[in-house]
Write a protein that holds these residues in place. Sequence first.
Motif, PDB file in Angstrom:
ATOM      1  N   GLU A   6      32.995  33.485  37.998  1.00 37.81           N
ATOM      2  CA  GLU A   6      32.539  34.801  37.538  1.00 37.81           C
ATOM      3  C   GLU A   6      31.009  35.038  37.908  1.00 37.81           C
ATOM      4  O   GLU A   6      30.275  33.870  38.170  1.00 37.81           O
ATOM      5  CB  GLU A   6      32.598  34.555  36.137  1.00 37.81           C
ATOM      6  N   SER A   7      30.840  35.981  37.850  1.00 35.85           N
ATOM      7  CA  SER A   7      29.377  36.424  38.240  1.00 35.85           C
ATOM      8  C   SER A   7      28.954  37.811  37.328  1.00 35.85           C
ATOM      9  O   SER A   7      29.951  38.563  36.916  1.00 35.85           O
ATOM     10  CB  SER A   7      28.937  36.691  39.739  1.00 35.85           C
ATOM     11  N   GLY A   8      27.791  37.985  37.254  1.00 34.14           N
ATOM     12  CA  GLY A   8      27.051  39.238  36.721  1.00 34.14           C
ATOM     13  C   GLY A   8      26.803  39.317  35.308  1.00 34.14           C
ATOM     14  O   GLY A   8      26.372  40.232  34.814  1.00 34.14           O
ATOM     15  N   GLY A   9      26.711  38.147  34.579  1.00 35.21           N
ATOM     16  CA  GLY A   9      26.235  38.190  33.207  1.00 35.21           C
ATOM     17  C   GLY A   9      24.615  38.371  33.217  1.00 35.21           C
ATOM     18  O   GLY A   9      24.100  38.205  34.125  1.00 35.21           O
ATOM     19  N   ARG A  19      28.103  44.838  34.901  1.00 35.23           N
ATOM     20  CA  ARG A  19      29.146  44.592  35.496  1.00 35.23           C
ATOM     21  C   ARG A  19      29.516  43.234  35.987  1.00 35.23           C
ATOM     22  O   ARG A  19      28.769  42.562  36.522  1.00 35.23           O
ATOM     23  CB  ARG A  19      29.126  45.501  36.706  1.00 35.23           C
ATOM     24  N   LEU A  20      30.690  42.697  35.461  1.00 35.70           N
ATOM     25  CA  LEU A  20      31.097  41.292  35.649  1.00 35.70           C
ATOM     26  C   LEU A  20      32.144  41.314  36.607  1.00 35.70           C
ATOM     27  O   LEU A  20      32.963  42.438  36.667  1.00 35.70           O
ATOM     28  CB  LEU A  20      31.800  40.731  34.302  1.00 35.70           C
ATOM     29  N   SER A  21      32.039  40.249  37.677  1.00 35.43           N
ATOM     30  CA  SER A  21      33.013  40.184  38.489  1.00 35.43           C
ATOM     31  C   SER A  21      33.658  38.867  38.491  1.00 35.43           C
ATOM     32  O   SER A  21      33.235  37.847  38.002  1.00 35.43           O
ATOM     33  CB  SER A  21      32.396  40.231  40.206  1.00 35.43           C
ATOM     34  N   THR A 111      30.559  33.297  31.550  1.00 35.51           N
ATOM     35  CA  THR A 111      28.987  33.932  31.817  1.00 35.51           C
ATOM     36  C   THR A 111      28.690  34.650  30.562  1.00 35.51           C
ATOM     37  O   THR A 111      29.402  35.336  29.820  1.00 35.51           O
ATOM     38  CB  THR A 111      29.426  35.065  33.215  1.00 35.51           C
ATOM     39  N   GLN A 112      27.438  34.106  30.358  1.00 34.05           N
ATOM     40  CA  GLN A 112      26.819  34.563  29.234  1.00 34.05           C
ATOM     41  C   GLN A 112      26.344  36.316  29.380  1.00 34.05           C
ATOM     42  O   GLN A 112      25.772  36.559  30.203  1.00 34.05           O
ATOM     43  CB  GLN A 112      25.510  33.976  28.776  1.00 34.05           C
ATOM     44  N   VAL A 113      26.668  36.726  28.405  1.00 33.82           N
ATOM     45  CA  VAL A 113      26.141  38.337  28.046  1.00 33.82           C
ATOM     46  C   VAL A 113      25.358  38.384  26.946  1.00 33.82           C
ATOM     47  O   VAL A 113      26.145  38.236  25.693  1.00 33.82           O
ATOM     48  CB  VAL A 113      27.279  39.500  28.239  1.00 33.82           C
TER      49      VAL A 113
END
Length: 117
Positions: A6-9, A19-21, A111-113
């Motif tokens: 995952e990425s984008g947090g 936007r998360l990927s 991933t943390q948001v």
Amino acid sequence: QVQLVESGGGLVQPGGSLRLSCAASGSIAGLNAMGWYRQAPGKQRELVATITTRGGTHYADSVKGRFTISRDNGKNTVYLQMNSLKPDDTAVYYCWYINSITRRDYWGQGTQVTVSS
């Protein structure tokens, strides 16, 4: 085995967007579903949105109209566009993959948001 990255947090102000990927690799099935779950502190993990290889989508009521899930089957990648973010959206977001035939599923690391002013 399937690996999910995952990425984008990150940190965003209320009303903002992220936007998360999530990229899947390994033994990817021709028929599968991918999606996102989230878990806030002290709460159970909950479904956010899912999408099948054929493009069928499902959303939690709490994110309908604000979040959009999409995927690129050629890249085995799923995206979550999050708009109009609220503090209640603060959570660790986990990528999820399931083989539609065997029902074997896999999870990303999360991933943390954080939505805060």
